[in-house]
Design a protein around this motif. Sequence first.
Motif, PDB file in Angstrom:
ATOM      1  N   ASN A 139      -5.094   5.149   4.601  1.00 37.79           N
ATOM      2  CA  ASN A 139      -4.759   3.771   4.966  1.00 37.79           C
ATOM      3  C   ASN A 139      -4.381   3.666   6.438  1.00 37.79           C
ATOM      4  O   ASN A 139      -4.647   2.657   7.091  1.00 37.79           O
ATOM      5  CB  ASN A 139      -3.612   3.240   4.098  1.00 37.79           C
ATOM      6  N   GLN A 162      -7.297 -11.085   3.472  1.00 39.80           N
ATOM      7  CA  GLN A 162      -6.158 -10.493   2.757  1.00 39.80           C
ATOM      8  C   GLN A 162      -5.392  -9.604   3.727  1.00 39.80           C
ATOM      9  O   GLN A 162      -5.976  -9.100   4.680  1.00 39.80           O
ATOM     10  CB  GLN A 162      -6.684  -9.643   1.598  1.00 39.80           C
ATOM     11  N   THR A 192      -4.604  -6.522   4.710  1.00 40.16           N
ATOM     12  CA  THR A 192      -4.945  -5.112   4.513  1.00 40.16           C
ATOM     13  C   THR A 192      -4.487  -4.330   5.745  1.00 40.16           C
ATOM     14  O   THR A 192      -4.162  -4.930   6.774  1.00 40.16           O
ATOM     15  CB  THR A 192      -6.471  -4.951   4.399  1.00 40.16           C
ATOM     16  N   TYR A 240       0.826  -1.212   0.000  1.00 41.69           N
ATOM     17  CA  TYR A 240       0.000   0.000   0.000  1.00 41.69           C
ATOM     18  C   TYR A 240       0.863   1.267   0.000  1.00 41.69           C
ATOM     19  O   TYR A 240       0.346   2.373   0.025  1.00 41.69           O
ATOM     20  CB  TYR A 240      -0.910   0.005   1.243  1.00 41.69           C
TER      21      TYR A 240
END
Length: 546
Positions: free
Chosen positions: A290, A470, A472, A172
């Motif tokens: 994020n 996943q 994340t 990310y």
Amino acid sequence: MAEITPLTQRAAWRALTAHYEQIKALHLRTLFAQDPRRGERFVAEGAGLYLDYSKHRVTDETLRLLLSLAHECDLRGHIDAMFRGDKINITEGRAVLHVALRAPRDAAIFVDGNNVVPEVHAVLDRMSSFAGRVRSGEWKGFTGRPIRNVINIGIGGSDLGPVMAYEALRHYATRDLVFRFVSNVDGTDFAEATHDLDAAETLIIVSSKTFTTLETMTNARTAREWALATLKDEAAIARHFVAVSTNEAEVSRFGIDTANMFGFWDWVGGRYSMDSAIGLSTMLAIGPENFRLLLAGFHEMDEHYRTTPFERNLPVLMGLLSLWYNNFFGAATVAVLPYDQYLRRFPAYLQQLTMESNGKSVTLDGTVIADYQTGPIYWGEPGTNGQHSFYQLIHQGTRLIPCDFIGFGRSLNPLGQHHDLLVSNIFAQAEALAFGKTAEEVEVDGVPAWLVPHRTFEGNRPSSVILAEQLTPQVLGALVALYEHSVYTQGVLWNINPFDQWGVELGKVLAMRIIPELESASPPDLKHDSSTNALIRRYRAMRGRS
Ligand code: F6P
């Protein structure tokens, strides 16, 4: 302080001791054969994580007794006390409120009558605006060039969280910025981290809760000299150095403008600080949005821990299982085995979280613990690499090593068959550890008799499997909070303080005494033991300082 019943005198502990004798020889093969639904019953879910704990050497009765122990130790009351902001870190007289770092804006959590949540969000907002300016190129270096490199200087909780999160969330992260992490006082760390960087394009974050830590301050001073060697003007420091700390006075004494300081509070322990301003490098890498998702994942697990009945509560179950092996089976270690390359620093991060927290040998009232073990040793490596290194010992060695396998449904880098191969190995390892391979099964394969013992797998080796969709930012937050709260659960039952770290002090003090003895021009008057004296003399001779 109210008199509390010593752990080993509690009714549930005694019952567990007797119960252990009854089930210690029981094999997971038998447990699974007796209950065909075991693999669906011994599971729990929360905050996006699925925990399969069916391959543990527990029965319904074991769990009932472990939960009774938690109730007898008033785990509920202790959880409430932490979330309420009570000063549960009694040896430092501090509240323990990492949960406030990820509380939503409208929450209210009080320390000494002051709602700390608005302060938390004020810092987050300042971090977001700063991160936005650096990431967009609006924040320029002293010579007008944009920032291309970020170096976080810190150690312990001011390094391990940032570096773990950066690695974990690299998918990310902006690829426009280069991130480096300098922690070791060994000059090699700084030299290697900076040898190919241009100071005119580099932002240095000095991260230190106290702003007095020897390693960090040494590296920070070296960084200052390094930057000034290129930029040649004290005024450049304000464009290239920011600080993350609780100690405004020391930040300013170092020469960093406190306008460029991001604060946190004494109720955030170093190893619980990756979601405070200590996460500035994380936010610069993955962006403010994020970062907020990361916080949301932490918060989701906090709420799960605070509100879910203990029999379905992931951190409670993990904490109780860890205690079960540590205190009844005599297991000294726990292996943490993430099957995700991005989590390669996760075991190292967990080592500080778990061992600095629960590596204690006196109870809260100062009584030396003589009749039970406290914090186990956490260690591990990502799978499948570990399989080709130390798994042999886990499968066939003489020690019992409970394992935490961590895996994901979907890869962030789906390449051909890689992910199915990766995940098949998690399931295969957990299956092999639990069920093994009997001598009869080995014989059927036609193995000669003399080789059979070598090729037999006893099995009955316990493991948890933690699965998430996943990797994340939310899932990472939930995963870290899972371990944080599992650590607290264990600490409460052992009646220790998981939030101080006095054990790191003595070595620091002695090093301060030894530094001048190594460096003095004339032979020092050494008053250590004969070994330390001889080592100092030998080192001085190596450096030509006899
Ligand atoms: O070594 C002990 C310790 O105090 C850790 O608990 C802490 O995370 C680390 O040192 C760094 O401390 P600071 O952030 O104050 O530099």
